[in-house]
Design an enzyme around this catalytic site. Structure first.
Site, PDB file in Angstrom:
ATOM      1  N   ASP A 176     -33.600  73.593 -44.351  1.00  0.00           N
ATOM      2  CA  ASP A 176     -33.018  72.785 -45.749  1.00  0.00           C
ATOM      3  C   ASP A 176     -30.674  72.999 -44.814  1.00  0.00           C
ATOM      4  O   ASP A 176     -30.577  74.155 -44.057  1.00  0.00           O
ATOM      5  CB  ASP A 176     -32.764  74.353 -45.665  1.00  0.00           C
ATOM      6  CG  ASP A 176     -31.310  74.006 -47.657  1.00  0.00           C
ATOM      7  OD1 ASP A 176     -31.671  72.636 -47.681  1.00  0.00           O
ATOM      8  OD2 ASP A 176     -31.348  73.880 -48.391  1.00  0.00           O
ATOM      9  N   ASP A 182     -28.750  65.694 -47.076  1.00  0.00           N
ATOM     10  CA  ASP A 182     -29.233  66.376 -47.374  1.00  0.00           C
ATOM     11  C   ASP A 182     -30.869  66.676 -47.322  1.00  0.00           C
ATOM     12  O   ASP A 182     -31.030  66.042 -48.405  1.00  0.00           O
ATOM     13  CB  ASP A 182     -28.285  67.394 -49.138  1.00  0.00           C
ATOM     14  CG  ASP A 182     -29.347  68.677 -49.374  1.00  0.00           C
ATOM     15  OD1 ASP A 182     -29.691  69.200 -48.839  1.00  0.00           O
ATOM     16  OD2 ASP A 182     -29.306  68.876 -50.453  1.00  0.00           O
TER      17      ASP A 182
END
Ligand SMILES: *[C@@H]1O[C@H](CO)[C@@H](O)[C@H](O)[C@H]1NC(C)=O
Ligand SMILES: *[C@@H]1O[C@H](CO)[C@@H](O)[C@H](O)[C@H]1NC(C)=O
Ligand SMILES: *[C@@H]1O[C@H](CO)[C@@H](O)[C@H](O)[C@H]1NC(C)=O
Ligand SMILES: *[C@@H]1O[C@H](CO)[C@@H](O)[C@H](O)[C@H]1NC(C)=O
Length: 397
Positions: free
Chosen positions: A95, A275
């Site tokens: 992530d 992201d």
């Protein structure tokens, strides 16, 4: 395409497991510092969870903007990491929107049945190098999920390279499906005081020269992608990588200068977060409302008190071009903005950031068309149009 509206979350998870493919590390063992090529390359598995519309709308609305890391359903990137002197292997989600590494403890309580243990658990008792730091860990992600545990230190191995005394969290209670390897900036860490997270330690212990990593999410439908810590694969992009300055606090965001969506060109003046933990793209409300009118996207209610933009699935020919301040340009086929066909209606891959209380985010549907080098030391992000190829020409950064 899979329809989603009638699936429960647990069905989604079961489906996700069926899609998980085993894949090893991309490069052979490179444990000794002296032999290290100066970068650490490894493949991750791409798991395609259908997007959970409720998570996309409801949960995000409850979040305080910019106060917690972002994470949501959709594709996720499973990376193999070993923890402990006895190399306990777990597969965790990579992530770029959060900064902490945590694993699911062997005796953890999974708040959603037992799914959180399916990707491997960690038993501190069998690792002779485990050291509890005593303080408690708590994190809340953008989709409302949380994890709680204790901070600890142990040996961590990734892509055939080992780092010692890595701070991480041993989690004993979670509503996330799987552990997470967050690789973002120091400011986004959950610990106080801040600490060296995994990419920072790779640098400090001499495995890489620069706290930087390159992300190749691969083409839509691919089962694997690659991350290279401390290196860049020059075979995987066309043209030049153009360096853009990270110009927001906490997150990895750069300024978008213009967007041309299927011939509808707009100047823009805002920073967008890149992201990998967010599935779709969220842009400021005025821009999205304006483009929605031009392209015929329309709002439909989802869950309770929420709405999302949908679009006719046939509007999938053409290109959206994103141009950044220093001239980096990435073209995204509109097929990546028409998602999850249900009877001819698709979720639009562009949603209103303001009404969902999130900053502008360029999610996976953008990122997989870019080759992206995140340089945390320089606070820059370099981008180029991706080239989908198995060719490789990696140089250290
Ligand atoms: C998890 O760890 C925290 C911190 O050590 C502790 O307070 C809590 O009781 C533990 N919960 C469980 C279910 O073990
Ligand atoms: C962008 O917005 C900022 C702050 O709102 C403003 O200071 C700046 O002049 C704007 N730049 C352009 C090119 O419009
Ligand atoms: C979404 O939320 C609504 C309202 O809470 C609920 O009826 C529906 O079952 C949920 N759908 C999914 C896929 O979880
Ligand atoms: C590999 O990339 C470097 C840096 O861009 C370049 O100079 C070199 O020619 C490339 N090698 C091959 C075999 O393409």
């Amino acid at each position: 395409m899979t329809t989603i509206a009638t699936f429960t979350r647990n069905v989604l998870l079961a489906l996700a497991f069926a899609l998980v493919a085993a894949q090893g590390a991309a490069i052979p063992e490179a444990n000794k510092r002296d032999d290290s090529p100066g970068f650490v390359a490894l493949d991750f598995d791409v798991t395609r969870n259908p997007i959970d519309l409720n998570a996309t709308s409801n949960a995000i609305q409850k979040r305080q903007p910019l106060s917690i890391p972002l994470y949501s359903e959709g594709p996720s990137y499973g990376i193999r990491v070993s923890v402990g002197s006895d190399q306990q292997e777990v597969k965790v989600i990579l992530d770029t929107g959060s900064s902490d590494f945590w694993v699911v403890d062997k005796s953890a309580t999974c708040q959603r049945l037992q799914f959180c243990k399916a990707f491997g658990t960690f038993n501190p008792q069998t690792s002779s190098s485990f050291k509890s730091l005593g303080s408690s860990f708590h994190i809340k992600y953008g989709d409302g999920t949380t994890s709680d545990g204790i901070w600890a230190e142990d040996t961590v191995s990734i892509g055939g390279v080992s780092i010692t005394n890595q701070q991480f969290a041993d989690v004993n209670s979670t509503s996330v499906n799987q552990g997470i390897l967050g690789v973002s900036r120091r400011q986004t860490e959950s610990a106080d005081p801040e600490y060296d997270n995994v990419p920072a330690t790779l640098k400090k212990q001499g495995k890489i020269k620069t706290n930087a990593y390159s992300l190749f999410l691969n083409e839509p439908g691919a089962l694997t992608g690659t991350i290279i810590f401390g290196g860049v694969d020059n075979a995987k992009y066309s043209g030049n990588l153009v360096e853009e300055k990270v110009d927001i606090d906490r997150y990895l965001g750069i300024s978008l200068q213009s967007l041309n969506y299927d011939g509808n060109s707009r100047s823009t003046n805002f920073s967008a977060v890149l992201d990998s933990g967010t599935t779709i793209t969220y842009l400021p409300g005025s821009l999205v409302e304006d483009l929605a009118k031009e392209v015929g996207a329309f709002l439909l209610p989802v869950g309770v008190d929420n709405e999302l933009y949908f679009i006719n699935c046939h509007k999938n020919q053409g290109t959206a071009s994103f141009t950044f301040d220093n001239g980096a340009k990435v073209d995204v086929p509109l097929s990546d903005f028409t998602l999850q066909n249900t009877l001819g209606t698709c979720l639009w891959g562009l949603q209103n950031a303001d009404s969902h209380n999130v900053p502008p985010i360029l999610g996976d549907n953008f990122l997989r068309h870019a080759y992206v080098v995140y340089n945390l030391d320089k606070e820059t992000i370099s981008l180029a149009q991706v080239k989908y190829t198995s060719d490789s020409n990696i140089t250290a950064i």
